[in-house]
Design a protein around this motif. Structure first.
Motif, PDB file in Angstrom:
ATOM      1  N   ASN A   1       0.826  -1.205   0.000  1.00 45.13           N
ATOM      2  CA  ASN A   1       0.000   0.000   0.000  1.00 45.13           C
ATOM      3  C   ASN A   1       0.862   1.257   0.000  1.00 45.13           C
ATOM      4  O   ASN A   1       0.655   2.174  -0.801  1.00 45.13           O
ATOM      5  CB  ASN A   1      -0.919  -0.023   1.222  1.00 45.13           C
ATOM      6  CG  ASN A   1      -2.062   0.954   1.093  1.00 45.13           C
ATOM      7  OD1 ASN A   1      -1.865   2.144   1.268  1.00 45.13           O
ATOM      8  ND2 ASN A   1      -3.256   0.448   0.805  1.00 45.13           N
ATOM      9  N   ARG A   2       1.855   1.288   0.883  1.00 44.84           N
ATOM     10  CA  ARG A   2       2.742   2.464   0.972  1.00 44.84           C
ATOM     11  C   ARG A   2       3.586   2.614  -0.297  1.00 44.84           C
ATOM     12  O   ARG A   2       3.790   3.730  -0.795  1.00 44.84           O
ATOM     13  CB  ARG A   2       3.635   2.347   2.208  1.00 44.84           C
ATOM     14  CG  ARG A   2       2.910   2.584   3.517  1.00 44.84           C
ATOM     15  CD  ARG A   2       3.891   2.717   4.684  1.00 44.84           C
ATOM     16  NE  ARG A   2       4.573   1.456   4.951  1.00 44.84           N
ATOM     17  CZ  ARG A   2       4.088   0.495   5.745  1.00 44.84           C
ATOM     18  NH1 ARG A   2       2.902   0.650   6.326  1.00 44.84           N
ATOM     19  NH2 ARG A   2       4.755  -0.619   5.955  1.00 44.84           N
TER      20      ARG A   2
ATOM     21  N   LYS B   1       1.372   3.913  -3.271  1.00 43.13           N
ATOM     22  CA  LYS B   1       1.052   5.336  -3.097  1.00 43.13           C
ATOM     23  C   LYS B   1       2.250   6.215  -3.436  1.00 43.13           C
ATOM     24  O   LYS B   1       2.127   7.235  -4.121  1.00 43.13           O
ATOM     25  CB  LYS B   1       0.603   5.605  -1.659  1.00 43.13           C
ATOM     26  CG  LYS B   1      -0.773   5.060  -1.319  1.00 43.13           C
ATOM     27  CD  LYS B   1      -1.126   5.339   0.140  1.00 43.13           C
ATOM     28  CE  LYS B   1      -2.502   4.770   0.495  1.00 43.13           C
ATOM     29  NZ  LYS B   1      -2.829   4.989   1.922  1.00 43.13           N
TER      30      LYS B   1
ATOM     31  N   ILE C   1      -1.820   9.777  -8.116  1.00 41.16           N
ATOM     32  CA  ILE C   1      -2.610   8.587  -7.846  1.00 41.16           C
ATOM     33  C   ILE C   1      -3.818   8.933  -6.981  1.00 41.16           C
ATOM     34  O   ILE C   1      -3.757   9.812  -6.109  1.00 41.16           O
ATOM     35  CB  ILE C   1      -1.733   7.502  -7.168  1.00 41.16           C
ATOM     36  CG1 ILE C   1      -2.496   6.179  -7.083  1.00 41.16           C
ATOM     37  CG2 ILE C   1      -1.265   7.963  -5.794  1.00 41.16           C
ATOM     38  CD1 ILE C   1      -1.626   5.008  -6.656  1.00 41.16           C
TER      39      ILE C   1
ATOM     40  N   VAL D   1      -6.593   7.414  -4.331  1.00 43.19           N
ATOM     41  CA  VAL D   1      -6.775   6.315  -3.370  1.00 43.19           C
ATOM     42  C   VAL D   1      -8.229   6.320  -2.911  1.00 43.19           C
ATOM     43  O   VAL D   1      -8.773   7.370  -2.541  1.00 43.19           O
ATOM     44  CB  VAL D   1      -5.832   6.466  -2.167  1.00 43.19           C
ATOM     45  CG1 VAL D   1      -6.010   5.296  -1.205  1.00 43.19           C
ATOM     46  CG2 VAL D   1      -4.379   6.557  -2.639  1.00 43.19           C
TER      47      VAL D   1
ATOM     48  N   LYS E   1     -11.788   3.500  -1.479  1.00 41.91           N
ATOM     49  CA  LYS E   1     -12.265   2.195  -0.982  1.00 41.91           C
ATOM     50  C   LYS E   1     -13.572   1.882  -1.689  1.00 41.91           C
ATOM     51  O   LYS E   1     -14.279   2.773  -2.169  1.00 41.91           O
ATOM     52  CB  LYS E   1     -12.480   2.246   0.527  1.00 41.91           C
ATOM     53  CG  LYS E   1     -11.238   2.591   1.335  1.00 41.91           C
ATOM     54  CD  LYS E   1     -11.570   2.587   2.823  1.00 41.91           C
ATOM     55  CE  LYS E   1     -10.345   2.924   3.668  1.00 41.91           C
ATOM     56  NZ  LYS E   1      -9.857   4.290   3.455  1.00 41.91           N
TER      57      LYS E   1
ATOM     58  N   TYR F   1     -16.568   6.498  -5.349  1.00 45.08           N
ATOM     59  CA  TYR F   1     -15.347   5.907  -5.904  1.00 45.08           C
ATOM     60  C   TYR F   1     -15.478   5.631  -7.406  1.00 45.08           C
ATOM     61  O   TYR F   1     -14.504   5.703  -8.161  1.00 45.08           O
ATOM     62  CB  TYR F   1     -14.963   4.645  -5.125  1.00 45.08           C
ATOM     63  CG  TYR F   1     -15.533   3.361  -5.670  1.00 45.08           C
ATOM     64  CD1 TYR F   1     -14.842   2.605  -6.608  1.00 45.08           C
ATOM     65  CD2 TYR F   1     -16.782   2.883  -5.262  1.00 45.08           C
ATOM     66  CE1 TYR F   1     -15.354   1.427  -7.117  1.00 45.08           C
ATOM     67  CE2 TYR F   1     -17.304   1.711  -5.759  1.00 45.08           C
ATOM     68  CZ  TYR F   1     -16.592   0.986  -6.683  1.00 45.08           C
ATOM     69  OH  TYR F   1     -17.095  -0.173  -7.199  1.00 45.08           O
TER      70      TYR F   1
ATOM     71  N   LEU G   1      -5.798   3.395  -6.718  1.00 49.34           N
ATOM     72  CA  LEU G   1      -5.593   2.328  -5.730  1.00 49.34           C
ATOM     73  C   LEU G   1      -6.874   2.155  -4.928  1.00 49.34           C
ATOM     74  O   LEU G   1      -7.373   3.105  -4.317  1.00 49.34           O
ATOM     75  CB  LEU G   1      -4.424   2.687  -4.794  1.00 49.34           C
ATOM     76  CG  LEU G   1      -4.272   1.819  -3.546  1.00 49.34           C
ATOM     77  CD1 LEU G   1      -3.965   0.374  -3.928  1.00 49.34           C
ATOM     78  CD2 LEU G   1      -3.177   2.375  -2.628  1.00 49.34           C
TER      79      LEU G   1
ATOM     80  N   GLU H   1      -8.031   0.309  -1.704  1.00 50.31           N
ATOM     81  CA  GLU H   1      -7.397  -0.336  -0.552  1.00 50.31           C
ATOM     82  C   GLU H   1      -8.450  -0.947   0.370  1.00 50.31           C
ATOM     83  O   GLU H   1      -9.642  -0.634   0.291  1.00 50.31           O
ATOM     84  CB  GLU H   1      -6.541   0.683   0.214  1.00 50.31           C
ATOM     85  CG  GLU H   1      -7.302   1.880   0.733  1.00 50.31           C
ATOM     86  CD  GLU H   1      -6.401   2.881   1.433  1.00 50.31           C
ATOM     87  OE1 GLU H   1      -5.187   2.656   1.466  1.00 50.31           O
ATOM     88  OE2 GLU H   1      -6.921   3.888   1.957  1.00 50.31           O
TER      89      GLU H   1
ATOM     90  N   THR I   1      -5.483  -3.559  -2.847  1.00 50.65           N
ATOM     91  CA  THR I   1      -4.764  -4.154  -1.708  1.00 50.65           C
ATOM     92  C   THR I   1      -5.780  -4.582  -0.650  1.00 50.65           C
ATOM     93  O   THR I   1      -6.860  -3.997  -0.522  1.00 50.65           O
ATOM     94  CB  THR I   1      -3.771  -3.163  -1.084  1.00 50.65           C
ATOM     95  OG1 THR I   1      -4.480  -2.016  -0.587  1.00 50.65           O
ATOM     96  CG2 THR I   1      -2.730  -2.706  -2.080  1.00 50.65           C
TER      97      THR I   1
END
Length: 655
Positions: A377-378, A381, A389, A391, A393, A399, A414, A416, A461
């Motif tokens: 994840n880190r 990013k 990027i 991020v 959910k 989203y 991403l 997550e 992720t």
């Protein structure tokens, strides 16, 4: 060749001087001829102007004769007592034609010249009109012209009066007047014609001499042109030789430059060529194993993955498929510059994590990372920051809108903290269900159809330690096990302890890592540029000055970068030697993390996150007693952290 050209130039100069003299003589003769021509032209103009006065009258008279008919002539013959105008006109015609009159008594009884009988006889001639048209006007007797001139001034001889009396007489009157006018003009023109003939004869004589001189001049000019052509040929040959000498000198200089800049590279490039030849032979087997690893082994642990790779490599060799003796995904598909950047962005620096990074980069399906410690994840990013990027959910209400924006503008996204199921709304993205509309690539996301940018990337992720994904989910994504390894964790813990204990070394190490990545990237770019110039250069590269300059400049830059990298690697090696003193702390601490991680096997409640563990480790470093001796300091750190970890773990256990 220079001597030959010099001698030829002397000959050409001498011939040029002779030619100039001949040109001067010809120019003088041309001036005389021009003057004679002008004189003849002036006389000719005067003659033409004088004749222009007489010729219209003569032509009019001849036209008037053409209009006369036999009937009109017969009318004149039929006159028994002709009027004075008719009588005087016919008298003038008889005088011009030199027809003698008849002696007869006049009105007073005296004998006088009577032209009427002769005129009647003349008119009776069938060819009378034709004889007037063919009359020899240039040889009229002067006495006859005097007699006619005396008649033309009389009142009865005027054309208007004659025309009123007889049309035929009027035509004959006009003819007589034309003959008188023509003779009068001819007397003026005759001397001028003689002068014109003399002038033309003089002009012809001058032109004869001039043409002779011109022929001589043409011959001299042709000889001079031949010499000039030969001189030009010699000069061209001389210039070609000079150019070849200059080019040869430049080639020597360029060759020397290339030898100085690329000469020392022979050993390295030769070895690289041999290595690439071996890699080319082993490419088939390595790609087969790499494809299987990317497609099937991403979700497994390091030990299982390594065992499967070894088994597959042995199987390929047993089938006589060429491949490397010890397969490495990093060596087969990894790009050193890109891998170095991944490490800078937070990817753990162990072979298992680097393999995961390569799978993320090369796989055709979007990655779903099993990431209980948040390592992936880190890293994702940090890696996506330059591309802005996004991020989100699956639980976020907006989203999908944000996903549409990322697809449309080519930004990475991403998702997550997903669970064991994915949202059906993202299935077109996972399956890459794109289609063409005109010249654009489109994708349908829910009810919306958006343009699909090739730069778009999608990551997912999960923090679940051991998720169970159904086959319909697993076939749509690339499952990756991003659980941290002992080597990766040990490297992170070593960075933390050095950062706390020796911040100067940590700062210098971080700077060298970044600088080393930049240097290697520039070095790779420069070497690619050199290879591109060498491969695209046509013919002899020594004749391509621009290519030599590019090679020289590129190699100079490459040498500077290589020198910097050499210094940086030496410095980094010294720093790593100093860092090695703290390896026992990092090694023991990493073992402790995996020990407490196994407590989850006793009870799922006993799960401790990596951030909790690292924060505890940082706190232990800050709170432990300092010591000047490194070995003493290591013992203190190990004991203090063991005690702090024990107390925190015991506090969380059920009694």
């Amino acid at each position: 060749k220079n001597k030959e050209v010099g001698e030829m130039m002397i000959v050409v100069n001498e011939e040029s001087a002779k030619t100039e003299k001949v040109k001067e003589v010809v120019a003088a003769d041309e001036a005389v001829a021009s003057e004679a021509a002008n004189s003849a032209k002036a006389i000719q103009t005067e003659c033409e102007e004088a004749l222009d006065e007489a010729m219209p009258a003569l032509n009019d008279a001849l036209k008037a004769l053409d209009t006369l008919s036999s009937k009109e002539i017969a009318e004149v013959k039929a006159m028994r007592n002709p009027t004075p105008p008719v009588r005087i006109v016919l008298q003038a015609v008889c005088i011009l034609r030199n027809i003698k009159p008849v002696r007869a008594p006049n009105e007073s009884g005296k004998m006088a010249d009577d032209y009427w009988p002769a005129a009647l006889k003349m008119l009776s001639d069938m060819n009378f009109l034709q004889s007037l048209q063919t009359f020899d006007k240039d040889n009229i007797a002067p006495d006859n012209l005097k007699k006619v001139a005396a008649l033309t001034v009389k009142e009865d001889f005027q054309p208007d009066r004659v025309e009123r009396v007889s049309r035929a007489a009027w035509g004959l009157c006009m003819w007589v007047r034309a003959m008188e006018t023509y003779d009068r003009v001819a007397k003026v023109v005759a001397p001028k014609k003689e002068s014109l003939a003399a002038a033309e004869a003089e002009y012809d004589a001058v032109m004869g001499k001039l043409n002779q001189k011109r022929a001589e001049l043409q011959k001299v000019v042709e000889e001079l042109d031949g010499l000039n052509s030969k001189l030009a040929s010699l000069k061209k040959e001389q210039d070609d030789l000079t150019c070849q000498v200059d080019l040869c000198q430049k080639k020597l200089e360029r060759a020397e430059t290339l030898i100085q800049s690329l000469g020392g590279e022979k050993t390295r490039w030769t070895q690289n060529a041999k290595d690439l030849s071996a890699d080319y032979i082993n490419l088939t087997g390595d790609v087969i194993v790499a494809s299987g690893l990317i497609a099937y082994l991403g979700a497994f642990t390091p030990d299982f993955r390594e065992g499967a790779v070894v088994e597959w490599s042995s199987l390929a060799q047993s089938k006589e498929i060429p491949g490397s003796e010890k397969f490495s995904l990093e060596k087969c598909l990894g790009e050193p510059v890109k891998v170095r950047n991944w490490v800078i962005w937070g990817l753990p620096n162990d072979s298992f994590s680097i393999e995961n990074g390569i799978i993320v980069d090369k796989a055709r399906r979007w990655p779903l990372c099993i990431d209980p410690q948040g390592q992936a994840n880190r890293w994702i990013k940090k890696m996506g920051q330059p591309q802005h990027i996004v991020v989100a959910k699956f639980t976020d209400s907006d989203y999908l809108k944000r996903l549409e924006g990322c697809i449309q503008f080519g930004n990475p996204m991403l998702i997550e903290n997903i669970l064991e199921e994915t949202d059906p709304a993202v299935e077109p993205v996972l399956l890459r269900q794109t289609f063409k509309k005109g010249n654009q690539v489109m994708i349908k996301l829910g009810e919306a159809t958006v343009e699909y940018q090739a730069e778009f990337k999608f990551f997912m992720t999960t923090k679940l330690r051991n998720p169970h994904y159904l086959p319909e989910v697993a076939v749509k994504v690339t499952l990756l096990n991003f659980m941290i390894t002992q080597v990766g964790l040990q490297d992170q813990l070593l960075n933390i302890v050095v950062e706390k204990e020796r911040p100067d070394l940590a700062e210098e190490k971080a700077r060298l890592v970044v600088e080393g990545a930049e240097n290697k990237e520039q070095l790779e770019h420069t070497e690619n540029k050199i290879l591109d110039v060498l491969s695209s250069s046509e013919g002899n590269i020594l004749e391509d000055e621009q290519a030599v300059q590019i090679l020289s400049a590129s190699k100079q830059l490459s040498n500077e970068i290589a020198e910097k990298q050499k210094v940086a690697e030496t410095t980094e090696k010294k720093i790593d030697e100093a860092r090695l003193a703290y390896v026992p702390v990092a090694h023991r601490t990493a073992i402790l993390f995996f020990c407490i991680a196994d407590l989850a096997n006793i009870d799922p409640m006993y799960q401790y996150s990596l951030p909790f563990f690292i924060n505890l480790f940082r706190s232990a470093i800050d709170k432990s007693d300092p010591a000047a001796d490194i070995e003493r300091r290591i013992d203190i750190l190990n004991s203090f952290f063991m005690d702090m970890l024990y107390n925190n773990i015991c506090r969380s256990l059920f009694e």
